[in-house]
Design a protein around this motif. Structure first.
Motif, PDB file in Angstrom:
ATOM      1  N   MET A   1       0.721  -1.092  -0.023  1.00  0.00           N
ATOM      2  CA  MET A   1       0.028   0.106  -0.164  1.00  0.00           C
ATOM      3  C   MET A   1       0.792   1.288  -0.170  1.00  0.00           C
ATOM      4  SD  MET A   1      -2.593   1.226   2.835  1.00  0.00           S
ATOM      5  CE  MET A   1      -3.014   2.905   2.892  1.00  0.00           C
ATOM      6  N   LYS A   2       0.485   2.225  -0.838  1.00  0.00           N
ATOM      7  CA  LYS A   2       1.316   3.412  -0.778  1.00  0.00           C
ATOM      8  C   LYS A   2       0.605   4.534   0.120  1.00  0.00           C
ATOM      9  CE  LYS A   2       3.157   6.224  -4.316  1.00  0.00           C
ATOM     10  NZ  LYS A   2       3.456   6.712  -5.761  1.00  0.00           N
ATOM     11  N   SER A   3       1.493   5.086   1.067  1.00  0.00           N
ATOM     12  CA  SER A   3       0.886   6.057   1.815  1.00  0.00           C
ATOM     13  C   SER A   3       0.927   7.349   1.247  1.00  0.00           C
ATOM     14  CB  SER A   3       1.919   6.317   3.181  1.00  0.00           C
ATOM     15  OG  SER A   3       1.868   5.185   3.740  1.00  0.00           O
ATOM     16  N   GLU A   4      -0.068   8.137   1.464  1.00  0.00           N
ATOM     17  CA  GLU A   4       0.012   9.439   0.963  1.00  0.00           C
ATOM     18  C   GLU A   4       1.334  10.510   1.297  1.00  0.00           C
ATOM     19  OE1 GLU A   4      -3.323   9.946   4.253  1.00  0.00           O
ATOM     20  OE2 GLU A   4      -3.740   8.860   2.464  1.00  0.00           O
ATOM     21  N   ARG A   5       1.320  11.545   0.726  1.00  0.00           N
ATOM     22  CA  ARG A   5       2.830  12.361   1.087  1.00  0.00           C
ATOM     23  C   ARG A   5       2.382  12.965   2.419  1.00  0.00           C
ATOM     24  NH1 ARG A   5       7.465  13.713   0.360  1.00  0.00           N
ATOM     25  NH2 ARG A   5       8.333  15.509   0.003  1.00  0.00           N
ATOM     26  N   LEU A   6       3.186  13.254   3.430  1.00  0.00           N
ATOM     27  CA  LEU A   6       3.151  13.801   4.555  1.00  0.00           C
ATOM     28  C   LEU A   6       3.642  15.091   4.645  1.00  0.00           C
ATOM     29  CD1 LEU A   6       3.533  10.769   7.200  1.00  0.00           C
ATOM     30  CD2 LEU A   6       1.440  11.628   6.221  1.00  0.00           C
ATOM     31  N   SER A   7       3.053  16.214   5.319  1.00  0.00           N
ATOM     32  CA  SER A   7       3.396  17.306   5.692  1.00  0.00           C
ATOM     33  C   SER A   7       4.676  17.180   6.711  1.00  0.00           C
ATOM     34  CB  SER A   7       2.710  18.316   6.381  1.00  0.00           C
ATOM     35  OG  SER A   7       1.359  18.705   5.525  1.00  0.00           O
ATOM     36  N   GLU A   8       5.786  17.804   6.536  1.00  0.00           N
ATOM     37  CA  GLU A   8       6.934  17.608   7.270  1.00  0.00           C
ATOM     38  C   GLU A   8       6.730  18.558   8.751  1.00  0.00           C
ATOM     39  OE1 GLU A   8      11.666  18.479   7.427  1.00  0.00           O
ATOM     40  OE2 GLU A   8      10.717  17.810   5.453  1.00  0.00           O
ATOM     41  N   CYS A   9       7.156  17.811   9.574  1.00  0.00           N
ATOM     42  CA  CYS A   9       7.025  18.291  11.009  1.00  0.00           C
ATOM     43  C   CYS A   9       7.962  19.483  11.233  1.00  0.00           C
ATOM     44  CB  CYS A   9       7.083  17.523  12.290  1.00  0.00           C
ATOM     45  SG  CYS A   9       7.346  18.271  13.799  1.00  0.00           S
ATOM     46  N   PRO A  10       7.663  20.638  11.507  1.00  0.00           N
ATOM     47  CA  PRO A  10       8.760  21.530  11.480  1.00  0.00           C
ATOM     48  C   PRO A  10       9.954  21.485  12.435  1.00  0.00           C
ATOM     49  CG  PRO A  10       6.559  22.575  11.728  1.00  0.00           C
ATOM     50  CD  PRO A  10       6.382  21.249  11.829  1.00  0.00           C
ATOM     51  N   LEU A  11       9.526  20.604  13.538  1.00  0.00           N
ATOM     52  CA  LEU A  11      10.598  20.315  14.428  1.00  0.00           C
ATOM     53  C   LEU A  11      11.325  19.024  14.491  1.00  0.00           C
ATOM     54  CD1 LEU A  11       8.703  21.505  18.097  1.00  0.00           C
ATOM     55  CD2 LEU A  11      10.630  22.832  16.724  1.00  0.00           C
ATOM     56  N   ALA A 112      -2.267  13.341   8.508  1.00  0.00           N
ATOM     57  CA  ALA A 112      -1.285  14.467   8.612  1.00  0.00           C
ATOM     58  C   ALA A 112      -2.028  15.845   8.814  1.00  0.00           C
ATOM     59  CB  ALA A 112      -0.133  14.498   7.544  1.00  0.00           C
ATOM     60  N   ASP A 113      -1.441  16.711   9.478  1.00  0.00           N
ATOM     61  CA  ASP A 113      -2.179  18.007   9.752  1.00  0.00           C
ATOM     62  C   ASP A 113      -0.955  18.888   9.114  1.00  0.00           C
ATOM     63  OD1 ASP A 113      -1.941  20.527  11.657  1.00  0.00           O
ATOM     64  OD2 ASP A 113      -3.872  19.951  11.535  1.00  0.00           O
ATOM     65  N   PRO A 114      -1.532  19.934   8.378  1.00  0.00           N
ATOM     66  CA  PRO A 114      -0.536  20.901   7.738  1.00  0.00           C
ATOM     67  C   PRO A 114       0.532  21.541   8.524  1.00  0.00           C
ATOM     68  CG  PRO A 114      -2.927  21.138   6.785  1.00  0.00           C
ATOM     69  CD  PRO A 114      -2.625  20.270   7.941  1.00  0.00           C
ATOM     70  N   SER A 115       0.044  21.767   9.764  1.00  0.00           N
ATOM     71  CA  SER A 115       0.861  22.615  10.642  1.00  0.00           C
ATOM     72  C   SER A 115       1.857  21.690  11.458  1.00  0.00           C
ATOM     73  CB  SER A 115       0.216  23.377  11.546  1.00  0.00           C
ATOM     74  OG  SER A 115      -0.930  22.768  12.502  1.00  0.00           O
ATOM     75  N   THR A 116       1.439  20.631  11.768  1.00  0.00           N
ATOM     76  CA  THR A 116       2.463  19.692  12.675  1.00  0.00           C
ATOM     77  C   THR A 116       2.903  18.392  12.150  1.00  0.00           C
ATOM     78  OG1 THR A 116       0.419  18.515  13.653  1.00  0.00           O
ATOM     79  CG2 THR A 116       1.235  20.269  14.851  1.00  0.00           C
ATOM     80  N   GLY A 117       2.453  18.020  10.858  1.00  0.00           N
ATOM     81  CA  GLY A 117       2.749  16.923  10.094  1.00  0.00           C
ATOM     82  C   GLY A 117       1.974  15.810  10.481  1.00  0.00           C
ATOM     83  N   ARG A 118       2.613  14.396  10.696  1.00  0.00           N
ATOM     84  CA  ARG A 118       1.975  13.283  10.991  1.00  0.00           C
ATOM     85  C   ARG A 118       1.253  13.294  12.460  1.00  0.00           C
ATOM     86  NH1 ARG A 118       6.087   9.912  11.031  1.00  0.00           N
ATOM     87  NH2 ARG A 118       5.958   9.303   8.847  1.00  0.00           N
ATOM     88  N   ILE A 119      -0.025  13.040  12.309  1.00  0.00           N
ATOM     89  CA  ILE A 119      -0.685  12.736  13.610  1.00  0.00           C
ATOM     90  C   ILE A 119      -1.421  11.474  13.759  1.00  0.00           C
ATOM     91  CG2 ILE A 119      -1.355  15.397  13.685  1.00  0.00           C
ATOM     92  CD1 ILE A 119      -4.098  14.619  12.622  1.00  0.00           C
ATOM     93  N   ALA A 120      -1.327  10.745  12.952  1.00  0.00           N
ATOM     94  CA  ALA A 120      -1.983   9.266  13.310  1.00  0.00           C
ATOM     95  C   ALA A 120      -1.170   8.300  12.197  1.00  0.00           C
ATOM     96  CB  ALA A 120      -3.276   9.002  13.097  1.00  0.00           C
ATOM     97  N   LEU A 121      -1.120   6.761  12.862  1.00  0.00           N
ATOM     98  CA  LEU A 121      -0.375   5.933  12.048  1.00  0.00           C
ATOM     99  C   LEU A 121      -1.382   4.762  12.288  1.00  0.00           C
ATOM    100  CD1 LEU A 121       1.682   4.456  10.396  1.00  0.00           C
ATOM    101  CD2 LEU A 121       2.603   4.067  12.463  1.00  0.00           C
ATOM    102  N   GLU A 122      -2.091   4.098  11.097  1.00  0.00           N
ATOM    103  CA  GLU A 122      -2.834   3.138  11.575  1.00  0.00           C
ATOM    104  C   GLU A 122      -2.102   1.928  10.880  1.00  0.00           C
ATOM    105  OE1 GLU A 122      -7.175   3.068  11.791  1.00  0.00           O
ATOM    106  OE2 GLU A 122      -6.953   2.017  10.001  1.00  0.00           O
ATOM    107  N   LEU A 123      -1.954   0.563  11.496  1.00  0.00           N
ATOM    108  CA  LEU A 123      -1.514  -0.754  11.066  1.00  0.00           C
ATOM    109  C   LEU A 123      -2.544  -1.787  10.710  1.00  0.00           C
ATOM    110  CD1 LEU A 123       1.594  -0.788  13.177  1.00  0.00           C
ATOM    111  CD2 LEU A 123       1.587  -0.064  10.877  1.00  0.00           C
ATOM    112  N   THR A 124      -2.670  -2.336   9.653  1.00  0.00           N
ATOM    113  CA  THR A 124      -3.647  -3.458   9.589  1.00  0.00           C
ATOM    114  C   THR A 124      -3.063  -4.756   9.444  1.00  0.00           C
ATOM    115  OG1 THR A 124      -4.963  -1.562   8.105  1.00  0.00           O
ATOM    116  CG2 THR A 124      -5.465  -4.117   7.997  1.00  0.00           C
ATOM    117  N   PHE A 125      -3.743  -5.673  10.289  1.00  0.00           N
ATOM    118  CA  PHE A 125      -3.193  -6.840  10.295  1.00  0.00           C
ATOM    119  C   PHE A 125      -4.386  -7.756   9.681  1.00  0.00           C
ATOM    120  CE2 PHE A 125      -1.014  -4.875  13.409  1.00  0.00           C
ATOM    121  CZ  PHE A 125       0.224  -4.943  13.563  1.00  0.00           C
ATOM    122  N   ASP A 126      -4.393  -9.223   9.516  1.00  0.00           N
ATOM    123  CA  ASP A 126      -5.704 -10.068   9.181  1.00  0.00           C
ATOM    124  C   ASP A 126      -6.577  -9.924  10.544  1.00  0.00           C
ATOM    125  OD1 ASP A 126      -4.032 -11.877  10.646  1.00  0.00           O
ATOM    126  OD2 ASP A 126      -4.078 -13.304   9.048  1.00  0.00           O
TER     127      ASP A 126
END
Length: 144
Positions: A1-11, A112-126
């Motif tokens: 699966m291809k993830s969408e491009r994320l905004s980069e966290c400024p910090l 992702a959120d435009p101001s902070t970058g990644r805000i969530a990650l979801e992993l799918t298993f069977d």
């Protein structure tokens, strides 16, 4: 699966793209918790996912409320004197990942959120899904 491009966290930058986890088996999970006296554990501060290829993926939150996903080895626990201690232990049944030990990651999805970058990650298993969120600066894990 291809993830969408994320905004980069400024910090903290973009971290790693967790797509590499797809097709790998979740072998072990370690987590760190802040303990103060005899109070029960709350949500973990960090989790480290160790996969079938031996890679260690660290998931935690940043001071700007982003979700940090990076490759790094677990740190040791440490004492903070009157402020308590941080314990690092292997997870058996203490997080939603416990139900998926030995299972293969089928897909990953990031938000992702435009101001902070990644805000969530979801992993799918069977066997289901695990969601990692940054919630008001705290790491929150949940099953679906």
């Amino acid at each position: 699966m291809k993830s969408e491009r994320l905004s980069e966290c400024p910090l903290h930058g973009t971290g790693v793209r967790p797509d590499y986890l797809v097709g790998r088996r979740l072998e072990r999970v370690l987590a760190s918790w802040h303990r103060y006296g005899a109070e029960p554990r709350t949500d973990p501060l960090d989790v480290w996912l160790i996969d079938s290829e031996g890679a260690t993926t660290h998931v935690t939150t940043g001071s700007d409320r982003c979700l940090i996903v990076e490759t790094s080895v677990p740190h040791e626990g440490y004492d903070m004197a009157e402020c308590g201690r941080v314990e690092v232990t292997q997870v058996h049944n203490k997080t939603p990942f416990a139900d998926h030990l030995g299972k293969t990651v089928l897909a990953v999805h990031e938000e992702a959120d435009p101001s902070t970058g990644r805000i969530a990650l979801e992993l799918t298993f069977d066997s289901g899904r695990v969601r990692c969120d940054s919630w008001s600066g705290d790491l929150r894990l949940s099953s679906k």
